[in-house]
Write a protein that holds these residues in place. Structure first.
Motif, mmCIF file in Angstrom:
data_model
loop_
_atom_site.group_PDB
_atom_site.id
_atom_site.type_symbol
_atom_site.label_atom_id
_atom_site.label_comp_id
_atom_site.label_asym_id
_atom_site.label_seq_id
_atom_site.Cartn_x
_atom_site.Cartn_y
_atom_site.Cartn_z
ATOM 1 N N HIS A 125 9.050 6.028 2.688
ATOM 2 C CA HIS A 125 7.588 5.925 2.650
ATOM 3 C C HIS A 125 7.055 5.573 4.044
ATOM 4 O O HIS A 125 7.620 4.719 4.737
ATOM 5 C CB HIS A 125 7.149 4.853 1.646
ATOM 6 C CG HIS A 125 7.682 5.075 0.272
ATOM 7 N ND1 HIS A 125 7.234 6.072 -0.565
ATOM 8 C CD2 HIS A 125 8.661 4.430 -0.416
ATOM 9 C CE1 HIS A 125 7.885 6.028 -1.700
ATOM 10 N NE2 HIS A 125 8.761 5.040 -1.638
ATOM 11 N N LEU A 127 5.042 3.820 6.851
ATOM 12 C CA LEU A 127 4.549 2.444 7.019
ATOM 13 C C LEU A 127 3.449 2.460 8.071
ATOM 14 O O LEU A 127 3.681 2.800 9.227
ATOM 15 C CB LEU A 127 5.692 1.521 7.456
ATOM 16 C CG LEU A 127 5.350 0.035 7.611
ATOM 17 C CD1 LEU A 127 4.955 -0.556 6.274
ATOM 18 C CD2 LEU A 127 6.526 -0.722 8.194
ATOM 19 N N THR A 128 2.230 2.101 7.649
ATOM 20 C CA THR A 128 1.088 2.092 8.558
ATOM 21 C C THR A 128 0.566 0.668 8.709
ATOM 22 O O THR A 128 0.999 -0.247 8.001
ATOM 23 C CB THR A 128 -0.033 3.004 8.031
ATOM 24 O OG1 THR A 128 -0.392 2.579 6.702
ATOM 25 C CG2 THR A 128 0.432 4.454 7.966
ATOM 26 N N ALA A 132 2.452 -4.540 3.354
ATOM 27 C CA ALA A 132 3.305 -3.771 2.442
ATOM 28 C C ALA A 132 4.352 -4.709 1.860
ATOM 29 O O ALA A 132 4.663 -5.759 2.430
ATOM 30 C CB ALA A 132 3.964 -2.593 3.167
ATOM 31 N N ALA A 261 -5.968 7.894 -3.490
ATOM 32 C CA ALA A 261 -4.985 6.932 -2.974
ATOM 33 C C ALA A 261 -3.646 7.220 -3.640
ATOM 34 O O ALA A 261 -3.569 7.968 -4.618
ATOM 35 C CB ALA A 261 -5.420 5.486 -3.243
ATOM 36 N N SER A 262 -2.580 6.617 -3.093
ATOM 37 C CA SER A 262 -1.263 6.642 -3.718
ATOM 38 C C SER A 262 -0.848 5.213 -4.032
ATOM 39 O O SER A 262 -1.149 4.296 -3.252
ATOM 40 C CB SER A 262 -0.228 7.296 -2.802
ATOM 41 O OG SER A 262 -0.446 8.680 -2.677
ATOM 42 N N PRO A 357 -6.617 0.785 1.888
ATOM 43 C CA PRO A 357 -5.201 1.033 2.198
ATOM 44 C C PRO A 357 -4.534 -0.214 2.751
ATOM 45 O O PRO A 357 -5.099 -0.921 3.588
ATOM 46 C CB PRO A 357 -5.267 2.155 3.235
ATOM 47 C CG PRO A 357 -6.547 2.866 2.955
ATOM 48 C CD PRO A 357 -7.505 1.798 2.501
ATOM 49 N N GLY A 358 -3.341 -0.501 2.261
ATOM 50 C CA GLY A 358 -2.632 -1.711 2.650
ATOM 51 C C GLY A 358 -2.760 -2.827 1.642
ATOM 52 O O GLY A 358 -2.045 -3.831 1.746
ATOM 53 N N GLN A 370 1.587 -1.360 -4.035
ATOM 54 C CA GLN A 370 0.930 -1.225 -2.736
ATOM 55 C C GLN A 370 0.054 0.024 -2.735
ATOM 56 O O GLN A 370 0.455 1.082 -3.206
ATOM 57 C CB GLN A 370 1.960 -1.114 -1.617
ATOM 58 C CG GLN A 370 1.295 -1.038 -0.244
ATOM 59 C CD GLN A 370 2.267 -0.682 0.861
ATOM 60 O OE1 GLN A 370 3.449 -0.534 0.614
ATOM 61 N NE2 GLN A 370 1.768 -0.514 2.060
ATOM 62 N N THR A 372 -1.732 2.951 -0.709
ATOM 63 C CA THR A 372 -1.635 3.670 0.554
ATOM 64 C C THR A 372 -2.561 4.876 0.533
ATOM 65 O O THR A 372 -3.096 5.238 -0.519
ATOM 66 C CB THR A 372 -0.195 4.144 0.817
ATOM 67 O OG1 THR A 372 0.168 5.125 -0.167
ATOM 68 C CG2 THR A 372 0.781 2.973 0.739
ATOM 69 N N ASN A 373 -2.741 5.503 1.685
ATOM 70 C CA ASN A 373 -3.517 6.735 1.747
ATOM 71 C C ASN A 373 -2.808 7.818 0.958
ATOM 72 O O ASN A 373 -1.566 7.839 0.877
ATOM 73 C CB ASN A 373 -3.702 7.181 3.201
ATOM 74 C CG ASN A 373 -4.647 6.262 3.954
ATOM 75 O OD1 ASN A 373 -5.665 5.836 3.414
ATOM 76 N ND2 ASN A 373 -4.320 5.953 5.193
#
Length: 374
Positions: A125, A127-128, A132, A261-262, A357-358, A370, A372-373
């Motif tokens: 996955h 990581l931005t 997380a 989102a995911s 996000p985050g 979590q 995420t985008n």
């Protein structure tokens, strides 16, 4: 080293900034918000290390810090984490010796770093910057991803000369078949005239109150949604939580064209938010029509901390169009939300909250989600 980063889901917190990443076990949740404020503002590694140690080293048995710039990579590990470093000079493992405060190195020529916290999961996955929940984190290009070299003995072999193509044999021309004698067309056979159809009797309508069915029974219309995963239960709508919107905003469509989102579950599941997502120990979807079936995600709860239908996540509308919205559905033990740059909060039952996000949702029993985008 490339700043590309990936992770495998787990229980550790990853506080990810542009220059520094700090990894903490779940027991250090109280330090996360302060560290994120510094990481998000672009603080130097020393500033994050000072903030990390402000609460005392005796209560901080395990952590890892990875900082990078254009020329070097700075690594610190204490306790359980181990870092596998690949560089132009080879590969080495950095870990803290028993009794040591921590292990620290500043390296150049680093191509990748893999920090293992718990388990040996595959870091698939992206990581931005943000927060997380992780078990493994990788930075840069993983070792072994380069194209394999050609063995020298194979490279020196001369190219084989291809065999000459065979000369095709001549194909004999087909012998034309004799034309068949023309057959005169048959005379058409006249169709028999249809018998006259007597006029239909006029339609009769019953008087008001007449029973339209011959048996006098009222037809039963079945409205059932089949069990999808063996645990999902069809139940009656909950009167207190009928898709509550954010105050003053309209409800989003049941299904949107693109996910907003995911959701990355600590169990390993990844779900796209293109419609309502129900999460719980045994989610009930009886209040939804068959044409707008939600995603139902069943999560383990060995200590019964997670309710049967615990949480709803759906696409937002109005000012929150394009983002995901979370609502606690009156769960017994509640849901904790940690958003980047904000203090952790307990979701109020029936009150929808917009997610960024985050963000990390903690349902209890070690289950986290979590955002995420897409």
């Amino acid at each position: 080293m490339s700043t590309e980063a990936r992770f495998a889901p787990g229980d550790w917190y990853a506080v990810v900034g542009d220059r520094v990443t700090v990894l903490l076990p779940a027991t250090q949740r109280g330090r996360v918000a302060t560290l994120w404020d510094l990481a998000d503002s672009g603080a130097a590694p020393d500033a994050l290390l000072d903030a990390l140690l402000a609460g005392g080293l005796s209560s901080l048995d395990h952590f890892a810090l990875v900082a990078h710039d254009d020329d070097s990579t700075h690594l610190i590990v204490r306790g359980a984490p181990t870092a596998t470093v690949s560089s132009t000079g080879g590969e080495e493992i950095l870990s803290a010796s028993p009794g040591a405060t921590w292990a620290e190195q500043v390296l150049t020529g680093v191509t990748s770093v893999r920090v293992t916290l718990t388990g040996e999961g595959s870091a698939d996955h992206a990581l931005t910057a943000g927060l997380a929940r992780v078990s493994v984190v990788e930075f840069g290009t993983p070792s072994g991803s380069a194209s394999p070299s050609v063995p020298a003995d194979e490279a020196d072999e001369p190219e084989a000369t291809p065999d000459p193509e065979p000369i095709p044999e001549p194909i004999p021309e087909p012998i034309p078949e004799p034309e068949a004698a023309a057959v005169p067309p048959a005379e058409p056979i006249p169709e028999p005239e249809a018998a006259p159809v007597p006029p239909a009797a006029p339609m009769q309508f019953g008087a008001p109150g007449d029973d339209p069915t011959p048996t006098g029974e009222t037809p039963v219309v079945e409205d059932e949604w089949p069990d999808r995963d063996g645990q999902t239960q069809v139940g009656t709508p909950h009167a207190d939580f009928e898709r509550p919107p954010i105050p003053g905003q309209e409800i989003a469509p049941d299904v949107v064209s693109q996910p907003v989102a995911s959701l990355v579950f600590s169990t390993g599941d990844v779900v796209a938010v293109d419609r309502t997502v129900l999460v719980g120990r045994a989610p009930e979807a009886g209040r939804f029509a068959s044409h707008d079936q939600p995603h139902v995600v069943t999560v383990p709860s060995p200590h019964q901390e997670i309710s049967s239908t615990h949480l709803e996540i759906r696409p937002g509308a109005g000012a929150d169009h394009g983002s995901a919205i979370a609502t606690d559905l009156g769960s017994t033990n509640g849901t904790v939300l940690a958003q980047p740059g904000l203090d952790a909060e307990d979701l109020k039952p029936g009150i929808a909250v917009s997610l960024i996000p985050g963000a990390v949702l903690d349902l209890g029993d070690g289950v986290t989600i979590q955002v995420t985008n897409p």
